[in-house]
Design a protein around this motif. Structure first.
Motif, PDB file in Angstrom:
ATOM      1  N   GLN A   1      21.763  -4.483 -15.203  1.00  0.00           N
ATOM      2  CA  GLN A   1      20.550  -4.756 -15.954  1.00  0.00           C
ATOM      3  C   GLN A   1      20.046  -3.553 -16.749  1.00  0.00           C
ATOM      4  N   ASP A   2      20.680  -2.411 -16.574  1.00  0.00           N
ATOM      5  CA  ASP A   2      20.246  -1.180 -17.246  1.00  0.00           C
ATOM      6  C   ASP A   2      20.836  -1.140 -18.662  1.00  0.00           C
ATOM      7  N   MET A   3      19.967  -1.100 -19.668  1.00  0.00           N
ATOM      8  CA  MET A   3      20.424  -1.123 -21.068  1.00  0.00           C
ATOM      9  C   MET A   3      21.202   0.135 -21.446  1.00  0.00           C
ATOM     10  N   ARG A   4      21.050   1.189 -20.675  1.00  0.00           N
ATOM     11  CA  ARG A   4      21.781   2.419 -20.981  1.00  0.00           C
ATOM     12  C   ARG A   4      23.285   2.241 -20.814  1.00  0.00           C
ATOM     13  N   TYR A   5      23.690   1.196 -20.087  1.00  0.00           N
ATOM     14  CA  TYR A   5      25.113   0.956 -19.846  1.00  0.00           C
ATOM     15  C   TYR A   5      25.599  -0.307 -20.557  1.00  0.00           C
TER      16      TYR A   5
ATOM     17  N   GLY B   1      -5.247  -4.750 -30.663  1.00  0.00           N
ATOM     18  CA  GLY B   1      -4.233  -5.801 -30.740  1.00  0.00           C
ATOM     19  C   GLY B   1      -3.152  -5.481 -31.755  1.00  0.00           C
ATOM     20  N   SER B   2      -3.522  -4.896 -32.866  1.00  0.00           N
ATOM     21  CA  SER B   2      -2.547  -4.546 -33.911  1.00  0.00           C
ATOM     22  C   SER B   2      -1.597  -3.452 -33.433  1.00  0.00           C
ATOM     23  N   VAL B   3      -2.154  -2.439 -32.747  1.00  0.00           N
ATOM     24  CA  VAL B   3      -1.309  -1.361 -32.215  1.00  0.00           C
ATOM     25  C   VAL B   3      -0.337  -1.915 -31.174  1.00  0.00           C
ATOM     26  N   ALA B   4      -0.838  -2.797 -30.303  1.00  0.00           N
ATOM     27  CA  ALA B   4       0.030  -3.424 -29.298  1.00  0.00           C
ATOM     28  C   ALA B   4       1.138  -4.226 -29.969  1.00  0.00           C
ATOM     29  N   SER B   5       0.832  -4.881 -31.092  1.00  0.00           N
ATOM     30  CA  SER B   5       1.836  -5.674 -31.804  1.00  0.00           C
ATOM     31  C   SER B   5       2.908  -4.788 -32.427  1.00  0.00           C
ATOM     32  N   ILE B   6       2.505  -3.626 -32.958  1.00  0.00           N
ATOM     33  CA  ILE B   6       3.487  -2.679 -33.504  1.00  0.00           C
ATOM     34  C   ILE B   6       4.405  -2.186 -32.388  1.00  0.00           C
ATOM     35  N   MET B   7       3.809  -1.867 -31.246  1.00  0.00           N
ATOM     36  CA  MET B   7       4.609  -1.447 -30.096  1.00  0.00           C
ATOM     37  C   MET B   7       5.587  -2.542 -29.679  1.00  0.00           C
ATOM     38  N   THR B   8       5.132  -3.796 -29.732  1.00  0.00           N
ATOM     39  CA  THR B   8       5.998  -4.919 -29.359  1.00  0.00           C
ATOM     40  C   THR B   8       7.239  -4.957 -30.235  1.00  0.00           C
ATOM     41  N   ALA B   9       7.036  -4.824 -31.552  1.00  0.00           N
ATOM     42  CA  ALA B   9       8.171  -4.829 -32.471  1.00  0.00           C
ATOM     43  C   ALA B   9       9.133  -3.683 -32.152  1.00  0.00           C
TER      44      ALA B   9
ATOM     45  N   GLN C   1      10.917   1.497 -20.794  1.00  0.00           N
ATOM     46  CA  GLN C   1      11.652   0.897 -19.687  1.00  0.00           C
ATOM     47  C   GLN C   1      13.121   0.695 -20.072  1.00  0.00           C
ATOM     48  N   ASN C   2      14.003   0.813 -19.099  1.00  0.00           N
ATOM     49  CA  ASN C   2      15.442   0.695 -19.370  1.00  0.00           C
ATOM     50  C   ASN C   2      16.069  -0.542 -18.744  1.00  0.00           C
ATOM     51  N   ASP C   3      15.379  -1.163 -17.816  1.00  0.00           N
ATOM     52  CA  ASP C   3      15.841  -2.427 -17.237  1.00  0.00           C
ATOM     53  C   ASP C   3      15.492  -3.541 -18.219  1.00  0.00           C
ATOM     54  N   ILE C   4      16.492  -4.308 -18.651  1.00  0.00           N
ATOM     55  CA  ILE C   4      16.287  -5.310 -19.690  1.00  0.00           C
ATOM     56  C   ILE C   4      15.230  -6.335 -19.299  1.00  0.00           C
ATOM     57  N   LYS C   5      15.189  -6.703 -18.015  1.00  0.00           N
ATOM     58  CA  LYS C   5      14.194  -7.686 -17.567  1.00  0.00           C
ATOM     59  C   LYS C   5      12.809  -7.064 -17.411  1.00  0.00           C
ATOM     60  N   LYS C   6      12.752  -5.772 -17.085  1.00  0.00           N
ATOM     61  CA  LYS C   6      11.456  -5.101 -16.979  1.00  0.00           C
ATOM     62  C   LYS C   6      10.782  -5.012 -18.349  1.00  0.00           C
ATOM     63  N   VAL C   7      11.566  -4.753 -19.388  1.00  0.00           N
ATOM     64  CA  VAL C   7      11.004  -4.722 -20.744  1.00  0.00           C
ATOM     65  C   VAL C   7      10.380  -6.074 -21.072  1.00  0.00           C
TER      66      VAL C   7
ATOM     67  N   ARG D   1      14.203  -2.055 -29.883  1.00  0.00           N
ATOM     68  CA  ARG D   1      14.871  -1.057 -29.036  1.00  0.00           C
ATOM     69  C   ARG D   1      15.793  -1.754 -28.061  1.00  0.00           C
ATOM     70  N   LEU D   2      15.274  -2.809 -27.424  1.00  0.00           N
ATOM     71  CA  LEU D   2      16.074  -3.587 -26.480  1.00  0.00           C
ATOM     72  C   LEU D   2      17.277  -4.208 -27.196  1.00  0.00           C
ATOM     73  N   LEU D   3      17.029  -4.786 -28.367  1.00  0.00           N
ATOM     74  CA  LEU D   3      18.099  -5.461 -29.117  1.00  0.00           C
ATOM     75  C   LEU D   3      19.188  -4.471 -29.507  1.00  0.00           C
ATOM     76  N   TYR D   4      18.787  -3.309 -30.042  1.00  0.00           N
ATOM     77  CA  TYR D   4      19.772  -2.328 -30.498  1.00  0.00           C
ATOM     78  C   TYR D   4      20.557  -1.737 -29.331  1.00  0.00           C
ATOM     79  N   LEU D   5      19.867  -1.404 -28.240  1.00  0.00           N
ATOM     80  CA  LEU D   5      20.566  -0.808 -27.096  1.00  0.00           C
ATOM     81  C   LEU D   5      21.525  -1.791 -26.439  1.00  0.00           C
ATOM     82  N   THR D   6      21.202  -3.063 -26.498  1.00  0.00           N
ATOM     83  CA  THR D   6      22.023  -4.060 -25.810  1.00  0.00           C
ATOM     84  C   THR D   6      23.184  -4.559 -26.665  1.00  0.00           C
ATOM     85  N   PHE D   7      22.926  -4.802 -27.946  1.00  0.00           N
ATOM     86  CA  PHE D   7      23.913  -5.514 -28.750  1.00  0.00           C
ATOM     87  C   PHE D   7      24.594  -4.664 -29.829  1.00  0.00           C
TER      88      PHE D   7
END
Length: 627
Positions: A362-366, A418-426, A303-309, A431-437
């Protein structure tokens, strides 16, 4: 004294709602926001008083106002109870609610309907307090429906945008589906136990005073779980929550991080003694929770919308909470509710700070490079991201690790999910942090000129929540859990206290390594390779399936929405034809009779005398025959 304070706790936000909705339009500046914030702060102060009292005395505060209804051997009282579970919930509902109100004073400052916004926020808090404080299922249902109404009002607050109205209607309707299940469950519980009072239900179960049909009890538990699926966004009733991001960001933080979406977890935890008697339903809860966590996390990857993520992150974390509930680890589920409230509220408010600086983008691409100009927002966002990713010593590590550890000991396939979902969460959170900041700013030059840190009323709640996200895990450390001891009076079957042996330390290490793998993959792609997600038309393959959310909305539209619309249209047309045919038929009949009747009025006196004599004769014959 306790009764008066309990009523003050409950009605302070409602009074704030009344004042703002009726007098707020005449108020200037930030006055509606200040009034709304003070109202919730009063509730928080009273909650803190009761929290300290109950922590000291170990006894719940009961407030019985009056008998509501009585039917033979069944009666319902309008009463409230402040025990360990309800007070724990009230602490973060009113505490985080107060911070979000403070944040909203600045965030909504320029909105022409700011008085309505704070009125709706206050009304939401009032209904949430009602849901939590009630001592029976009927009062819980009042609050349950009330927060559903308020979510509709707040999600569609900017009603001039039709997409936002559609999102509000979707949330309202999908919640009604779950609420029907909840209501049926309440009826069955009332039939089985002759009461809806939590204490009475628990007493019957513990004493075995009368036989309870296990089949009907399982059906009741399943119906209650369906209600929880709707409110807490679990498969198949989860699609409303990501769309609910249409509301103002403070709404996302209040409703979809800390309060409304946790109502399902609260209800199941409150009735833990009922669900303990339905192990097959608990298995369903655990499986649904694990699968929801995995599916939502996979969607969040692209997802690319920061709030959707953040929205899909919420659905995923709620799935982990339901996994814990299904395994009977109620205290651990509550623990993750609390830590999630801290870091997710901070993340949502942080995203609002970013959107505020980006003038609505709200789009992290910008985005990109914002840490240079938004240092407070960045640091608080980083702390909360570390917390949700499950890295020590942040709060999310302890609660998430407890869930995965419990899953490993009870159901290893669910532990893997649950472990796979947790890896995806990280991965998707960094991804959100790097694209935004990080890296360079990718927006317009006009946006770049106006980038700035948000004002103090916005950053202060971020700092408080970031601190809680950093240290909140201390309430339930491995081997020394204050939370488990505190909740002991309201949980009948307690979660196993994990002996910290080799296996447990190994599981902790696996969880940390998994989080680091997710972070490392995000770093390699978005920092080392400087990758930026492509435009929508460039997304192909399985990524497109994920980006389009597995086409679940489209499937629901094809299988459910369109057939219902078609059926409704059919009956509408049939009804219109029937009604219009009858009405127009009467009109045509009147016209025909009128047209024929007017020919009799031809001015002939002889014809009139003939009609007169014929009429008199008819009357005489009728009278004669009647005798």
């Amino acid at each position: 004294m306790d009764t008066k304070l309990a009523l003050l706790l409950l009605f302070a936000p409602f009074i704030g709602f009344l004042i703002n909705i009726f007098l707020g339009k005449k108020s200037s500046g930030n006055l509606p926001g200040i009034r709304g914030t003070v109202a919730v702060a009063i509730s928080f102060a009273v909650t803190l008083y009761f929290f300290l009292q109950v922590s000291s005395t170990k006894e719940a505060v009961m407030v019985d106002l009056f008998q509501w209804m009585k039917l033979a051997n069944f009666d319902v009282h309008f009463a409230f109870q402040l025990d360990q579970l309800s007070l724990l919930w009230l602490m973060f509902v009113t505490g985080i609610g107060t911070l979000i109100h403070v944040y909203s004073i600045s965030y909504m400052h320029d909105d022409e309907n700011i008085h309505k916004f704070f009125a709706y926020l206050n009304l939401f808090v009032f209904f949430m307090i009602t849901l939590v404080m009630g001592n029976n299922l009927l009062i819980m249902f009042i609050g349950w429906e009330g927060v559903g109404l308020c979510s509709y009002l707040l999600i569609g607050f900017w009603y001039k945008n039709q997409d936002y109205n559609d999102a509000a209607k979707k949330a309202f309707i999908m919640n009604r589906i779950g609420d029907l299940g909840f209501l049926i469950g309440i009826f069955i519980i009332g039939y089985l136990f002759h009461s809806l009072d939590y204490t009475d239900i628990r007493t019957v179960i513990e004493t075995g005073s009368h036989h309870i049909d296990p089949t009907w009890l399982s059906i009741a538990a399943l119906c209650l779980f369906i209600g929880a699926c709707g409110k807490s966004a679990q498969i198949p009733l989860y699609t409303w929550l990501p769309d609910a991001m249409a509301g103002p960001t403070p709404v996302s933080a209040l409703i979809h991080a800390a309060t409304m979406v946790t109502a399902g977890i609260f209800m199941i935890t409150r009735l833990n003694y009922v669900f303990d008697l339905a192990p097959e339903i608990q298995n369903i809860i655990a499986i649904v929770g694990a699968v929801t966590s995995l599916i939502a996390a996979s969607i969040g990857l692209v997802q690319n919308d920061i709030k959707k993520v953040l929205a899909y992150s919420t659905v995923s974390q709620l799935g982990l909470m339901f996994l814990a509930l299904g395994l009977g680890a109620y205290e651990i589920a509550v623990f993750h509710v609390i830590t999630h409230a801290f870091f997710k509220a901070c993340l949502f408010l942080g995203s609002g700070s970013v959107i505020h600086a980006m003038h609505g983008e709200q789009d992290m691409r910008y985005m990109g490079g914002l840490r240079k100009v938004m240092k407070v927002t960045f640091i608080t966002f980083l702390i909360s991201t570390l917390a949700i990713s499950g890295l020590p010593p942040f709060a999310g590590f302890f609660s998430k690790d407890e869930i995965l550890m419990t899953a490993f000991h009870h159901n290893k396939p669910l532990w893997v999910i649950g472990s796979v979902a947790s890896i995806m969460t990280a991965f998707y959170m960094f991804r959100l942090l790097y694209l935004t900041f990080y890296k360079d700013f990718r927006g317009t030059e006009e946006q770049k000129k106006h980038l700035h840190e948000s004002p103090g009323l916005i950053t202060f709640p971020l700092i408080v929540l970031a601190v809680l996200a950093a240290v909140g895990g201390a309430i339930s450390l491995p081997g020394n859990s204050w939370l488990n001891e505190y909740l002991a009076p309201v949980i009948t079957r307690h979660a196993e206290h994990h002996h910290m042996g080799t296996t447990e330390y190994m599981l902790m290490a696996v969880a940390i390594v998994g989080a680091l793998i997710g972070i490392g993959l995000a770093y390699a792609k978005y920092i080392k390779q400087s990758a930026v997600p492509g435009q929508d038309s460039e997304i192909t393959g399985f990524a497109k399936v994920l980006y389009n959310k597995f086409y679940v909305d489209e499937i629901y539209t094809a299988l459910i929405v369109k057939p219902i619309y078609a059926l409704g249209s059919f009956f509408k047309n049939v009804t219109e034809v029937a009604i219009s045919g009858f009405i127009f038929g009467l009109g045509k009949l009147a016209n025909v009779l009128g047209a024929e009747g007017k020919t009799l009025q031809n001015g002939s006196i002889g014809f009139y005398l003939f009609a007169f004599v014929l009429g008199i004769c008819s009357i005489i014959v009728y009278i004669f025959l009647a005798k």
